[in-house]
Design an enzyme around this catalytic site. Structure first.
Site, PDB file in Angstrom:
ATOM      1  N   ASN A 116      -1.707   2.079   5.593  1.00  0.00           N
ATOM      2  CA  ASN A 116      -0.768   1.082   5.093  1.00  0.00           C
ATOM      3  C   ASN A 116      -0.322   0.261   6.285  1.00  0.00           C
ATOM      4  OD1 ASN A 116       1.354  -0.389   4.048  1.00  0.00           O
ATOM      5  ND2 ASN A 116       2.757   1.354   3.912  1.00  0.00           N
ATOM      6  N   GLY A 117      -0.568  -1.052   6.252  1.00  0.00           N
ATOM      7  CA  GLY A 117      -0.185  -1.898   7.386  1.00  0.00           C
ATOM      8  C   GLY A 117      -1.284  -2.888   7.677  1.00  0.00           C
ATOM      9  N   CYS A 145       0.828  -1.210   0.000  1.00  0.00           N
ATOM     10  CA  CYS A 145       0.000   0.000   0.000  1.00  0.00           C
ATOM     11  C   CYS A 145       0.861   1.258   0.000  1.00  0.00           C
ATOM     12  CB  CYS A 145      -0.874   0.050   1.237  1.00  0.00           C
ATOM     13  SG  CYS A 145      -1.923  -1.381   1.399  1.00  0.00           S
ATOM     14  N   GLU A 158       8.908 -14.196 -11.086  1.00  0.00           N
ATOM     15  CA  GLU A 158       8.262 -12.943 -10.703  1.00  0.00           C
ATOM     16  C   GLU A 158       7.566 -12.254 -11.866  1.00  0.00           C
ATOM     17  OE1 GLU A 158      10.680 -10.809  -7.118  1.00  0.00           O
ATOM     18  OE2 GLU A 158      11.760 -10.947  -8.994  1.00  0.00           O
ATOM     19  N   LYS A 200      13.749 -14.232 -10.757  1.00  0.00           N
ATOM     20  CA  LYS A 200      13.410 -13.171 -11.719  1.00  0.00           C
ATOM     21  C   LYS A 200      12.383 -13.685 -12.716  1.00  0.00           C
ATOM     22  CE  LYS A 200      14.478 -10.470 -10.143  1.00  0.00           C
ATOM     23  NZ  LYS A 200      15.005 -10.258  -8.895  1.00  0.00           N
ATOM     24  N   ARG A 242       5.207   0.172  -5.932  1.00  0.00           N
ATOM     25  CA  ARG A 242       5.173  -0.605  -4.696  1.00  0.00           C
ATOM     26  C   ARG A 242       4.268  -1.823  -4.816  1.00  0.00           C
ATOM     27  NH1 ARG A 242       6.769   2.597  -0.182  1.00  0.00           N
ATOM     28  NH2 ARG A 242       5.344   1.534   1.212  1.00  0.00           N
ATOM     29  N   TRP A 248      -2.855  -2.760  -1.615  1.00  0.00           N
ATOM     30  CA  TRP A 248      -2.409  -4.121  -1.938  1.00  0.00           C
ATOM     31  C   TRP A 248      -3.158  -5.018  -0.959  1.00  0.00           C
ATOM     32  CZ3 TRP A 248       0.203  -8.242   0.374  1.00  0.00           C
ATOM     33  CH2 TRP A 248       0.785  -9.170  -0.496  1.00  0.00           C
ATOM     34  N   GLU A 300      18.586 -16.618  -7.971  1.00  0.00           N
ATOM     35  CA  GLU A 300      18.110 -15.279  -8.327  1.00  0.00           C
ATOM     36  C   GLU A 300      17.574 -15.259  -9.770  1.00  0.00           C
ATOM     37  OE1 GLU A 300      17.272 -12.744  -6.830  1.00  0.00           O
ATOM     38  OE2 GLU A 300      17.364 -11.128  -8.278  1.00  0.00           O
ATOM     39  N   LYS A 327       6.711  -4.126  -4.151  1.00  0.00           N
ATOM     40  CA  LYS A 327       8.121  -3.741  -4.108  1.00  0.00           C
ATOM     41  C   LYS A 327       8.589  -3.601  -2.671  1.00  0.00           C
ATOM     42  CE  LYS A 327      11.894  -2.269  -6.090  1.00  0.00           C
ATOM     43  NZ  LYS A 327      12.677  -3.368  -6.685  1.00  0.00           N
ATOM     44  N   HIS A 363      19.699 -35.434  -7.515  1.00  0.00           N
ATOM     45  CA  HIS A 363      18.887 -35.862  -6.371  1.00  0.00           C
ATOM     46  C   HIS A 363      17.425 -35.444  -6.525  1.00  0.00           C
ATOM     47  CE1 HIS A 363      22.443 -37.217  -4.339  1.00  0.00           C
ATOM     48  NE2 HIS A 363      23.022 -36.039  -4.541  1.00  0.00           N
TER      49      HIS A 363
HETATM   50  C1  G6P Z   1       9.797  -7.948  -2.242  1.00  0.00           C
HETATM   51  C2  G6P Z   1      10.375  -7.426  -3.538  1.00  0.00           C
HETATM   52  C3  G6P Z   1      11.703  -8.104  -3.819  1.00  0.00           C
HETATM   53  C4  G6P Z   1      12.657  -7.901  -2.656  1.00  0.00           C
HETATM   54  C5  G6P Z   1      12.036  -8.363  -1.334  1.00  0.00           C
HETATM   55  C6  G6P Z   1      12.869  -7.896  -0.147  1.00  0.00           C
HETATM   56  O1  G6P Z   1       9.461  -9.286  -2.374  1.00  0.00           O
HETATM   57  O2  G6P Z   1       9.470  -7.657  -4.597  1.00  0.00           O
HETATM   58  O3  G6P Z   1      12.279  -7.560  -4.993  1.00  0.00           O
HETATM   59  O4  G6P Z   1      13.826  -8.619  -2.881  1.00  0.00           O
HETATM   60  O5  G6P Z   1      10.732  -7.786  -1.170  1.00  0.00           O
HETATM   61  O6  G6P Z   1      12.818  -6.501  -0.100  1.00  0.00           O
HETATM   62  P1  G6P Z   1      13.939  -5.531   0.438  1.00  0.00           P
HETATM   63  O7  G6P Z   1      13.432  -4.162   0.112  1.00  0.00           O
HETATM   64  O8  G6P Z   1      14.005  -5.776   1.916  1.00  0.00           O
HETATM   65  O9  G6P Z   1      15.204  -5.861  -0.243  1.00  0.00           O
END
Ligand code: G6P
Length: 614
Positions: A101-102, A2, A494, A491, A27, A75, A487, A609, A510
């Site tokens: 937000n929260g 949010c 996501e 990606k 966000r 959100w 990673e 985000k 395995h």
């Molecule tokens: C969310 C974002 C990711 C990020 C993660 C941790 O899932 O979409 O891209 O890696 O949070 O966030 P931070 O801001 O603590 O790195």
């Protein structure tokens, strides 16, 4: 997650609020809304499911006048994304509107109490409970909004950044914060509030960061006054924010993600600037100069983080253990906080976060501090909660990252971790001056080498088209490249919604090998000199089962190149720096596959985000 925005001043609020919401789109959200007190004194609330564009269309025939207003991107946590659940929420009498937000954890019991008193609710949200509770106290004690907010917040368990409007006081916004970010911008006779600096910077660089358990009274005439929930006055430093507007715009690229991938050479130079000298003979971290003994004497290091930052943490473990010979553990912040961890004053906890606002990472920091650990932050967002709640730390200096899928923040974090490892190794004498120099000089060459890798963008774009059909992907790597594989898989998941798994290459036999057939693309990061033969065998095992291999190799590797279906070449570097090069093609691969599939690359479904709730 949010996002909240607010404005009070002499201009019309609505265009500023909508622009602010657009700045916060990154966000992650699923609905949006605004509330203004109109020129005729009405308190209006307008909201819609979907994007800010949908809200803007909805507003076309509405009365959007007013020089005071609040706005929100939601959100969903409690209740599906729909107009009723979107914020702002009205109180029962329609005299208050609130954004949040929260999460209000004890909302169910408060809701029951209010229902018994005859209150009815139009949404499924925890937020509506809060605005009703504020109104309940306002009426019960015949008080002003501030006292009612104070009373309500002292009943609430959970996390919040809120802003409230009162129809009867068109000169004031009341805002408050606990564990969710809230910044106030000080303009000339006008004030802004937002979840972060991005909606504010084009109007003013002067910011106040509201702290936990504080309430801000933002008055058109008397300015900003901050008190604790208990009513004690607090003074605040005004910070100057140095955020370039260009950094939060696309600058000619089709997506923020692509822009951020291409920015990496420059970002990493910024990250190293002032830390490694131009000749590459020495490294200085002010935080290590000030707190060197904590690292030298550390019994062990514990890295806490989430998501991509956790992957950077895994690389950090290898770096620190190899260079400094200190044992390192890497924990998901969300697990660490509830695991009753064995932490003492001799431990150093490193918290890694792009946003600096991740709720689980913040809670992990609080826990580590309560046990006496020294906490070091590796953060991108300047002035964020994590930056302020750690003892010291290093910014990664890669600029605002807007694409939800983290790219430049990841390589920035790995760069800081590499420098940190070398710096601690220097202090602990676990590295010779010659080795240090060799490592630093190679680190300085990395931005140019990334530029080389980026030249393969078109090749990667065309090979990506071949793989849009895929339903699954496997990513393999060893040693420093194992987190790169994790990673790379993250990606792809996501932004393209293709299922992908990252594995240490040797673990393939395995389990994952059972999945391999002619339909299965396997990305193998094969740059390890020491384990070359072993990776080669892994590739042969995949080819023997008709798997389709995309190999990331060191330039000039003819052996693997002949064996696989597609090759992406990297310039040669030293073992510990390959993650900085190898992650680039994997970012591009995920990006192009998602674009080919027509996905919303910058704002993938369901993701946020900045994850400010548990
Ligand atoms: C969310 C974002 C990711 C990020 C993660 C941790 O899932 O979409 O891209 O890696 O949070 O966030 P931070 O801001 O603590 O790195």
């Amino acid at each position: 997650m949010c996002g909240i925005v607010g404005y009070i001043g002499t201009q019309q609020a609505c265009p500023i609020l909508l622009k602010g919401l657009r700045r916060l789109e990154y966000r992650g959200y699923d609905s949006a809304g605004v509330s203004m007190i109109s020129s005729t004194g009405e308190l209006n609330v307008f909201k819609s499911k979907g994007k800010v564009d949908d809200l803007e269309s909805f507003l076309e025939d509405k009365d959007v006048t007013g020089t005071i207003g609040i706005a929100h991107t939601r959100w969903a946590t409690h209740g599906v994304p729909c107009r009723e659940n979107a914020h702002p929420h009205f109180s029962s009498t329609g005299t208050l509107s609130l954004i949040h937000n929260g999460i209000i954890e004890n909302y169910a019991s408060i809701k029951e109490r209010l229902k018994e008193k005859g209150y009815t609710f139009v949404s499924e949200t925890d937020t509506e409970v809060l605005v009703q509770l504020i109104e309940y106290y306002k009426i019960k004690y015949n008080s002003d909004l501030l006292s009612a907010v104070q009373r309500a917040l002292s009943q609430v368990i959970g996390a919040y950044a809120i802003a409230v409007l009162d129809k009867n006081n068109p000169d004031e916004i009341i805002a408050a914060r606990k564990a969710s970010p809230l910044a106030i911008g000080l303009g000339d006779g006008e004030y802004f509030l937002a979840s972060d600096a991005t909606p504010i910077v084009e109007y003013t660089k002067k910011l106040i960061y509201v702290e936990d358990n504080e309430i801000a009274i933002i008055n058109r005439h008397s300015g900003v006054n901050i008190i604790t929930i208990q009513g004690k006055e607090v003074s605040h430093e005004v910070s100057e924010v140095n955020l370039d507007l260009g950094a939060i715009e696309k600058g000619g690229y089709e997506h923020f993600m692509l822009k951020e991938i291409f920015e990496q050479p420059e970002c990493l130079l910024n990250c190293m600037r002032g830390r490694i000298n131009d000749e590459g003979t020495d490294i200085r971290f002010s935080s290590i100069i000030d707190y060197g003994q904590r690292f030298i004497n550390a019994r062990r290091l514990v890295i806490v983080a989430c998501g991509t930052s956790w992957h950077a943490g895994l690389i950090g473990k290898s770096l620190i253990e190899n260079f400094c010979r200190i044992p390192v553990e890497v924990a998901y912040a969300s697990e660490f906080r509830y695991s009753n961890p064995v932490i003492s004053e001799e431990d150093v906890v490193i918290a890694i976060s792009q946003s600096g606002e991740t709720a689980d990472t913040l809670a992990a920091i609080e826990l580590a501090r309560s046990k006496g650990a020294f906490v070091y932050g590796i953060v991108n967002s300047v002035g964020s909660s994590i930056a302020r709640n750690t003892h010291t730390g290093s910014y990664i200096h890669v600029g605002p990252e807007i694409g939800v899928a983290s790219t430049k923040a990841f390589t920035g974090q790995v760069t800081v971790l590499s420098m940190l490892a070398l710096c601690i190794a220097k202090e602990r004498n676990t590295i010779t001056q010659e080795q240090l120099q060799e490592a630093l000089q190679e680190l300085l060459r990395i931005p140019d080498k990334i530029r080389e890798v980026l030249k393969q963008n078109d090749t990667i774009a065309s090979l990506s088209r071949t793989f849009t059909y895929a339903h699954n992907f496997i990513y393999l790597g060893r040693g420093y490249n194992y987190p790169v594989a994790l990673e790379g898989a993250l990606k792809l998941k996501e932004i393209s919604y293709i299922h992908a798994e990252g594995y240490p290459a040797a673990e393939m036999k395995h389990g994952p090998i059972a999945l391999i057939d002619a339909e299965m693309p396997v990305v193998v990061v094969a740059t390890n000199k020491a384990l070359y033969e072993k990776i080669l065998s892994n590739i042969q095992e995949i080819k023997a089962r008709q798997g389709r291999v995309i190999a990331v190799v060191v330039k000039g590797d003819d052996t693997i190149s002949k064996l696989v279906d597609y090759v992406i070449e990297l310039p040669e570097t030293v073992e510990f720096l390959y993650p900085l090069l190898a992650s680039i093609p994997l970012q591009l691969l995920a990006y192009h596959i998602a674009v080919c599939k027509g996905k919303n690359v910058d704002q993938p479904r369901n993701l946020a985000k900045s994850v400010t709730v548990e």
